[in-house]
Design a protein around this motif. Structure first.
Motif, PDB file in Angstrom:
ATOM      1  N   ILE A 125       0.884  -1.173   0.000  1.00 12.06           N
ATOM      2  CA  ILE A 125       0.000   0.000   0.000  1.00 12.06           C
ATOM      3  C   ILE A 125       0.920   1.220   0.000  1.00 12.06           C
ATOM      4  CG2 ILE A 125      -1.862   1.215   1.189  1.00 12.06           C
ATOM      5  CD1 ILE A 125      -2.558  -1.414   2.615  1.00 12.06           C
ATOM      6  N   ARG A 126       0.957   1.914  -1.133  1.00 12.81           N
ATOM      7  CA  ARG A 126       1.884   3.040  -1.264  1.00 12.81           C
ATOM      8  C   ARG A 126       1.143   4.344  -0.949  1.00 12.81           C
ATOM      9  NH1 ARG A 126       6.621   2.905  -3.314  1.00 12.81           N
ATOM     10  NH2 ARG A 126       6.343   1.238  -4.822  1.00 12.81           N
ATOM     11  N   PHE A 127       1.406   4.873   0.232  1.00 14.08           N
ATOM     12  CA  PHE A 127       0.730   6.093   0.675  1.00 14.08           C
ATOM     13  C   PHE A 127       1.321   7.307  -0.044  1.00 14.08           C
ATOM     14  CE2 PHE A 127      -0.210   2.951   3.746  1.00 14.08           C
ATOM     15  CZ  PHE A 127      -1.507   3.229   4.126  1.00 14.08           C
ATOM     16  N   ALA A 128       0.455   8.274  -0.288  1.00 14.51           N
ATOM     17  CA  ALA A 128       0.871   9.453  -1.053  1.00 14.51           C
ATOM     18  C   ALA A 128       1.531  10.482  -0.150  1.00 14.51           C
ATOM     19  CB  ALA A 128      -0.347  10.062  -1.739  1.00 14.51           C
TER      20      ALA A 128
ATOM     21  N   SER B 285       9.193   9.436  -7.332  1.00 12.59           N
ATOM     22  CA  SER B 285       8.792  10.837  -7.197  1.00 12.59           C
ATOM     23  C   SER B 285       7.294  11.023  -7.381  1.00 12.59           C
ATOM     24  CB  SER B 285       9.581  11.721  -8.150  1.00 12.59           C
ATOM     25  OG  SER B 285       9.526  11.183  -9.425  1.00 12.59           O
ATOM     26  N   SER B 286       6.647  10.120  -8.141  1.00  6.13           N
ATOM     27  CA  SER B 286       5.200  10.266  -8.331  1.00  6.13           C
ATOM     28  C   SER B 286       4.466  10.087  -6.997  1.00  6.13           C
ATOM     29  CB  SER B 286       4.690   9.257  -9.355  1.00  6.13           C
ATOM     30  OG  SER B 286       4.986   7.958  -8.920  1.00  6.13           O
ATOM     31  N   ALA B 287       5.066   9.311  -6.095  1.00  4.26           N
ATOM     32  CA  ALA B 287       4.422   9.067  -4.798  1.00  4.26           C
ATOM     33  C   ALA B 287       4.633  10.221  -3.828  1.00  4.26           C
ATOM     34  CB  ALA B 287       4.954   7.776  -4.190  1.00  4.26           C
ATOM     35  N   ARG B 288       5.404  11.236  -4.226  1.00  2.00           N
ATOM     36  CA  ARG B 288       5.604  12.379  -3.322  1.00  2.00           C
ATOM     37  C   ARG B 288       4.451  13.362  -3.383  1.00  2.00           C
ATOM     38  NH1 ARG B 288      11.260  14.285  -5.126  1.00  2.00           N
ATOM     39  NH2 ARG B 288      10.886  15.969  -3.656  1.00  2.00           N
TER      40      ARG B 288
ATOM     41  N   PHE C 158      -6.133   9.881  -8.143  1.00  2.00           N
ATOM     42  CA  PHE C 158      -6.524   8.464  -8.206  1.00  2.00           C
ATOM     43  C   PHE C 158      -5.486   7.563  -7.546  1.00  2.00           C
ATOM     44  CE2 PHE C 158      -8.593  10.468 -11.847  1.00  2.00           C
ATOM     45  CZ  PHE C 158      -9.911  10.107 -11.608  1.00  2.00           C
ATOM     46  N   CYS C 159      -5.996   6.443  -7.069  1.00  4.68           N
ATOM     47  CA  CYS C 159      -5.134   5.358  -6.599  1.00  4.68           C
ATOM     48  C   CYS C 159      -5.189   4.263  -7.660  1.00  4.68           C
ATOM     49  CB  CYS C 159      -5.676   4.832  -5.267  1.00  4.68           C
ATOM     50  SG  CYS C 159      -4.976   3.240  -4.793  1.00  4.68           S
ATOM     51  N   ASN C 160      -4.044   3.789  -8.092  1.00  3.41           N
ATOM     52  CA  ASN C 160      -4.007   2.700  -9.069  1.00  3.41           C
ATOM     53  C   ASN C 160      -3.991   1.360  -8.354  1.00  3.41           C
ATOM     54  OD1 ASN C 160      -3.874   4.348 -11.387  1.00  3.41           O
ATOM     55  ND2 ASN C 160      -1.715   4.728 -10.945  1.00  3.41           N
ATOM     56  N   LEU C 161      -4.903   0.516  -8.742  1.00  3.08           N
ATOM     57  CA  LEU C 161      -4.967  -0.826  -8.150  1.00  3.08           C
ATOM     58  C   LEU C 161      -4.595  -1.834  -9.232  1.00  3.08           C
ATOM     59  CD1 LEU C 161      -5.806  -2.740  -5.850  1.00  3.08           C
ATOM     60  CD2 LEU C 161      -8.141  -2.598  -6.709  1.00  3.08           C
TER      61      LEU C 161
ATOM     62  N   GLY D 235       5.702   4.123   0.730  1.00  5.60           N
ATOM     63  CA  GLY D 235       5.369   5.443   0.170  1.00  5.60           C
ATOM     64  C   GLY D 235       6.227   5.763  -1.027  1.00  5.60           C
ATOM     65  N   GLY D 236       6.334   7.091  -1.295  1.00  9.00           N
ATOM     66  CA  GLY D 236       5.990   8.205  -0.401  1.00  9.00           C
ATOM     67  C   GLY D 236       6.461   7.930   1.016  1.00  9.00           C
TER      68      GLY D 236
END
Ligand code: SF4
Length: 292
Positions: free
Chosen positions: A55-58, A70-73, A79-82, A120-121
């Motif tokens: 689970i990659r938190f933003a 860097s996109s997770a920063r 949107f969340c991609n699943l 993360g992030g």
């Protein structure tokens, strides 16, 4: 969903249900921004190769010059991609509720699952949300929880550790040369990360300390860091991780030659091994497997 039984102070508080005399149940429903949720193999450290649901938190406050996520920063992606087990992807609009995240986790369960990775992030930026999901995963689904953090806030980390819902913590201690924060803020960052390691070890969480190694990493800095860790807990695992550079997305870093050579890694590993009992050197293996 997490329930918190509190002393009743004011019966008129909205959204709280009086259940008995002086007690109430306050229903906590957190929501937050997540970049992506997927199933893959852990790519770093002693649990490399273990199947996890990530689970990659933003959001992340830092600015490590080698950052490859860097996109997770972005703290508020729309949107969340699943990524489903059948390789289909779809997007869910952020913010997501705890229940929505748990539903995604249920869709990604496999027989070889080791744990849920909160990554993360920087997951500590969403610590209340993380705690609620982890509580549900641990208490209701009987899953193991694994947090991967840069340790920027010992207070936020302590609130997770005190939940007793985490089995593993991988704490990434930044070096000054990583430029995660401005020089004037580095001491505070280092002290928070060290406190996170101590809290984790003291609470009996299996603790992994990770250091990303770039070329010309100062030997003295690694030596001091190991000395600082030595008093905490003899069972903590110490990982030196040579920096990964993506030739396609980070050509400037590739040209700059920031990946350490094997002689540097031997030297740093030997220095660490003189001070700490459990030392390893491992690159991010998922990058070799070309998986997320
Ligand atoms: S802490 Fe991690 S996500 Fe944040 S900038 Fe550094 S490498 Fe990127």
């Amino acid at each position: 969903m997490a329930y918190d039984v509190c002393d009743l102070v004011d019966r008129s508080v909205a959204a709280e249900t009086v259940i008995k005399y002086k007690y109430i149940v306050k229903i906590q429903m957190e929501a937050g921004h997540i970049t992506e949720i997927f199933s893959s193999f852990q790519g770093e450290g002693p649990y490399a190769g273990k199947r996890q649901i990530f689970i990659r938190f933003a959001g992340c406050h830092f600015s490590c010059f080698y950052c490859d996520t860097s996109s997770a920063r972005d703290p508020k992606p729309r949107f969340c991609n699943l990524l489903l087990l059948n390789k289909e992807t779809y997007s869910k609009r952020n913010p997501l509720s705890t229940n929505a995240v748990i539903d995604c986790v249920k869709d990604l369960l496999t027989p070889d699952l080791h744990s849920i990775s909160y990554t993360g992030g920087e997951p500590l930026t969403s610590h209340s949300f993380v705690k609620e999901i982890a509580t549900e995963a641990k208490v209701v689904m009987h899953l193991k929880n694994f947090i991967e953090t840069n340790g920027y806030s010992a207070t936020a980390f302590a609130s997770l550790a005190d939940s007793k819902c985490f089995d593993f913590a991988s704490i990434d201690i930044k070096l000054m040369s990583h430029r995660a924060v401005e020089e004037k803020d580095y001491e505070n960052l280092y002290s928070n990360a060290m406190d996170c390691v101590k809290i984790s070890a003291d609470r009996g969480i299996e603790t992994i300390v990770k250091i990303v190694v770039i070329r010309n990493t100062a030997v003295d800095e690694i030596e001091k860091l190991c000395d600082d860790l030595a008093g905490f807990n003899s069972r903590l695992k110490f990982v030196l991780q040579p920096v990964n550079v993506n030739i396609t997305t980070q050509p400037h870093l590739h040209r700059a030659g920031i990946v350490p050579d094997i002689e540097e890694l031997f030297k740093l590993s030997e220095i660490a091994g003189r001070i700490l009992p459990d030392v390893m050197v491992l690159p991010q293996v998922h990058k070799f497997m070309r998986i997320p």
